[in-house]
Scaffold this motif. Structure first.
Motif, PDB file in Angstrom:
ATOM      1  N   UNK A 175      76.120  42.644  64.819  1.00 19.15           N
ATOM      2  CA  UNK A 175      77.068  43.521  64.131  1.00 19.15           C
ATOM      3  C   UNK A 175      77.135  44.923  64.727  1.00 19.15           C
ATOM      4  N   UNK A 176      76.224  45.249  65.653  1.00 23.82           N
ATOM      5  CA  UNK A 176      76.121  46.627  66.137  1.00 23.82           C
ATOM      6  C   UNK A 176      77.403  47.110  66.799  1.00 23.82           C
ATOM      7  N   UNK A 177      78.086  46.237  67.507  1.00 24.21           N
ATOM      8  CA  UNK A 177      79.275  46.651  68.255  1.00 24.21           C
ATOM      9  C   UNK A 177      80.562  46.486  67.461  1.00 24.21           C
ATOM     10  N   UNK A 178      80.488  45.905  66.269  1.00 22.80           N
ATOM     11  CA  UNK A 178      81.704  45.665  65.496  1.00 22.80           C
ATOM     12  C   UNK A 178      82.171  46.937  64.790  1.00 22.80           C
ATOM     13  N   UNK A 179      83.451  47.024  64.560  1.00 23.10           N
ATOM     14  CA  UNK A 179      84.037  48.160  63.861  1.00 23.10           C
ATOM     15  C   UNK A 179      84.444  47.736  62.453  1.00 23.10           C
ATOM     16  N   UNK A 180      84.257  48.638  61.506  1.00 21.10           N
ATOM     17  CA  UNK A 180      84.666  48.418  60.115  1.00 21.10           C
ATOM     18  C   UNK A 180      84.194  47.060  59.606  1.00 21.10           C
ATOM     19  N   UNK A 181      82.882  46.867  59.634  1.00 18.79           N
ATOM     20  CA  UNK A 181      82.292  45.612  59.158  1.00 18.79           C
ATOM     21  C   UNK A 181      82.549  45.476  57.660  1.00 18.79           C
ATOM     22  N   UNK A 182      83.114  44.360  57.251  1.00 23.78           N
ATOM     23  CA  UNK A 182      83.421  44.142  55.836  1.00 23.78           C
ATOM     24  C   UNK A 182      82.128  43.963  55.044  1.00 23.78           C
ATOM     25  N   UNK A 183      82.047  44.514  53.819  1.00 23.94           N
ATOM     26  CA  UNK A 183      80.820  44.390  53.021  1.00 23.94           C
ATOM     27  C   UNK A 183      80.366  42.947  52.837  1.00 23.94           C
ATOM     28  N   UNK A 184      81.313  42.008  52.647  1.00 24.17           N
ATOM     29  CA  UNK A 184      80.916  40.621  52.403  1.00 24.17           C
ATOM     30  C   UNK A 184      80.231  39.990  53.618  1.00 24.17           C
ATOM     31  N   UNK A 185      80.392  40.596  54.785  1.00 25.33           N
ATOM     32  CA  UNK A 185      79.732  40.073  55.986  1.00 25.33           C
ATOM     33  C   UNK A 185      78.217  40.093  55.825  1.00 25.33           C
ATOM     34  N   UNK A 186      77.705  41.051  55.076  1.00 24.78           N
ATOM     35  CA  UNK A 186      76.253  41.174  54.948  1.00 24.78           C
ATOM     36  C   UNK A 186      75.641  40.121  54.032  1.00 24.78           C
ATOM     37  N   UNK A 187      76.494  39.293  53.379  1.00 30.59           N
ATOM     38  CA  UNK A 187      75.944  38.161  52.627  1.00 30.59           C
ATOM     39  C   UNK A 187      75.181  37.220  53.562  1.00 30.59           C
TER      40      UNK A 187
END
Length: 299
Positions: A175-187
């Motif tokens: 996830x380090x290089x991604x932009x605007x990571x959606x909160x649900x991604x952290x599930x």
């Protein structure tokens, strides 16, 4: 001018005798006489005159005698004051705080405080937020560090600095290089957090809950340093104070996760009773002076 000259001169003036003055000072008579002669040379005036077998003060001698008395009183007052300061400096200051302020803020304060009060012991009590106010109000702790202004009628509250929580991970994390990571991604991502009840965990959990997200894959750790280590070794995403990981972010050892909409800010406060002693008051003063150098006071 030597203070011993004044001391000998005062005893001669009060006893009206070189020999009696010497006996009271445990000095030889020639030594006392030499002190008086040196004092007369220093001021350029005769200070004593012989009348029969008794010594009398001249007009100049009376002025110097008054000076000697005044200086000895002043020196005694200063000594008493210094002894009082020294007794205060050999004390104990107890600080109650959640883990983050203790780790982020306190070490630098201690370095400056101990430069002035090296003999003071400092004890820290790790407490969750609600317990800090109770510890200070009941006298268990002299000072509390709080991340919310828990107003208490018997306590003084001082704003210190701003503390922002950030999501961090290893630079090699997916996830380090991604932009605007959606909160649900952290599930679907392992997240390192402190145990339930810790303020930072409560803030993060509430932020995700408000967006309908529950963090399912947790790595529960007991300290901020363990969370930092988990992020450094690419074991998990961590939520930590920006100040705590500032050097890691600047050095490229950690990456700041661009989590969409994530902006959790806490304000750090010092709380204490109005009647804390001078040493604890100085500790609060050191904290206040250093606050601007540790973090911004405003956005």
């Amino acid at each position: 001018m030597n203070l011993a000259w004044l001391h000998s001169f005062r005893r001669v003036a009060e006893t009206q005798s070189f020999s009696r003055a010497a006996d009271s000072l445990f000095l030889t008579q020639p030594a006392v006489s030499q002190h008086v002669r040196q004092l007369e040379r220093f001021f350029g005036h005769k200070l004593l005159t012989q009348t029969g077998r008794q010594l009398q003060l001249t007009d100049a001698g009376r002025k110097v005698y008054e000076l000697a008395c005044r200086l000895e009183r002043d020196i005694a007052d200063v000594r008493e004051g210094l002894e009082h300061l020294e007794s205060q400096a050999r004390g104990l200051v107890t600080i109650a705080s959640p883990p983050t302020p203790l780790a982020l803020y306190l070490p630098r304060v201690l370095r400056h405080f101990w430069a002035v009060y090296p003999g003071v012991s400092v004890r820290t009590l790790s407490r969750v937020r609600d317990q800090v106010t109770t510890a200070v109000a009941h006298g268990v702790a002299d000072i509390g560090l709080q991340t919310a202004p828990f107003l208490h009628p018997a306590l003084v509250t001082r704003l210190l600095l701003k503390d922002r929580l950030v999501a961090v991970c290893a630079p090699t994390h997916p996830l380090a290089a991604q932009r605007a990571v959606a909160p649900e991604t952290l599930r679907r991502v392992k997240v390192a957090q402190l145990p339930p009840g810790a303020e930072s965990r409560t803030l993060v959990d509430d932020w995700f809950a408000a967006r309908g997200v529950h963090l399912d894959d947790r790595l529960e750790l007991s300290s901020l340093e363990e969370i930092r280590a988990a992020a450094l070794h690419n074991l998990a995403v961590g939520f930590l104070s920006e100040g705590y990981v500032r050097a890691d972010l600047a050095g490229g050892r950690l990456a700041r996760l661009d989590l969409a909409g994530f902006d959790l800010v806490r304000w750090l406060y010092a709380i204490h009773r109005p009647d804390i002693g001078p040493v604890a008051s100085d500790f609060v003063a050191v904290m206040t002076r250093l606050a601007a150098g540790i973090g911004p006071r405003s956005a």
